[in-house]
Design an enzyme around this catalytic site. Sequence first.
Site, short mmCIF file in Angstrom:
data_model
loop_
_atom_site.label_atom_id
_atom_site.label_comp_id
_atom_site.label_asym_id
_atom_site.label_seq_id
_atom_site.Cartn_x
_atom_site.Cartn_y
_atom_site.Cartn_z
N SER A 117 113.38 85.81 54.56
CA SER A 117 113.07 85.57 53.05
C SER A 117 113.34 84.51 52.39
O SER A 117 114.32 83.44 52.98
CB SER A 117 114.21 86.63 52.42
OG SER A 117 114.04 86.33 51.04
N TYR A 141 122.38 89.16 49.24
CA TYR A 141 121.13 89.56 50.08
C TYR A 141 120.44 88.34 50.70
O TYR A 141 120.16 88.43 52.09
CB TYR A 141 119.77 90.11 49.12
CG TYR A 141 118.44 90.11 49.92
CD1 TYR A 141 118.21 90.98 50.91
CD2 TYR A 141 117.52 89.19 49.35
CE1 TYR A 141 116.99 90.96 51.46
CE2 TYR A 141 116.21 89.22 50.08
CZ TYR A 141 115.98 90.08 51.11
OH TYR A 141 114.71 90.22 51.82
N LYS A 145 120.22 87.78 55.21
CA LYS A 145 119.21 87.35 55.69
C LYS A 145 119.37 85.97 56.69
O LYS A 145 119.09 85.95 57.93
CB LYS A 145 117.99 87.06 54.95
CG LYS A 145 117.46 88.31 54.56
CD LYS A 145 116.43 89.23 55.41
CE LYS A 145 116.26 90.72 54.91
NZ LYS A 145 115.34 91.17 55.69
#
Length: 334
Positions: A117, A141, A145
Amino acid sequence: MSILVLGGAGYIGSHAVYQLIDQKSDVVVIDNLQTGHREAIHPEAKFYEGDCRDIEFMRKVFSTESIDSVIHFAANSLVGESMQEPLKYFDNNVHGTQVLLQVMQEYDVKKIVFSSSAATYGEPNSIPITEDIPTNPTNAYGETKLTMEKMMKWCEQAYGIRHVSLRYFNVAGARESGEIGEDHSPETHLIPIILETALGQRSHITVFGDDYDTPDGTCIRDYVHIEDLIHAHILALAYLNNSGKSNIFNLGSNQGFSVKEMIETARKVTNRVIPEKLGERRAGDPSILIASSEKAATILNWHPTKNSIEKIIQDAWNWHLNNPNGFNKDVSNE
Ligand code: UDP
């Protein structure tokens, strides 16, 4: 030999499965159906319902199927939720990937394409964003990643598992032929929320802040059509099959559009009234995110063909119009 798609019932994973089956690959899907939809799984894919953190389940799939390579989409992906429940994200995303890599190593599977991402970059210090700028995630988040990417780097050194990590910018749209599309619950993404407003399912769209340092004051993002995005995964698999070394690529369109521009374009595409209201800034939103996808163009030969925002919104609109309740056909739309 099969390609294993983890998270093949989710928005992005299901589009990958359809494209892989279009090109006649054998596909095995694993999904725990926590956020994915059974109805989104291509009928010709072989489906195992289970969780990638469950090592015995994973061993069963790897011992039953003849798996050549893996595409890994299975992850939680809500930025806001990741700030409230970071451990859920470290458990599902990081621990899940750890178990997957463990089983890949045990069963001698050496190629993985991984959905990463733009959230790995955080607030970028230069635009457009190239893969070599510093990674400083501003939310949990993005941190998961980045951690998953780092884990893969060490697994390459130790076990020879090669990876391609694809850092997505704003993925949107739906399969052109209309079988599948985006259906999140809760929905947090801009385009589906705009289209739910166009359908009258929401009274308005809230614009999260208009005092950013951008021409119209609203945030600028780089939108990429899901079908183009998936094509990059297929090219990445071919790259690994041709002995390409582990690598990281941005997937975007090299162009940015503001929230207001997106709403205005959706009004034109849908020909519907889309009321908007101004709201507060959303925590953690960088003002401008635009990818340089030069590297993917040069090395993977990736050249998106559907990257006008009109096209992206049109394909998403077709899906929403024909499936106003997403995959849940039983709910009446009264
Ligand atoms: N956004 C908005 N209203 C919404 C949802 C999103 O103004 O109801 C804005 C959000 O602040 C961001 C852009 O739209 O600037 C894209 O947000 P999205 O959640 O779709 O993707 P993100 O950029 O967070 O990955």
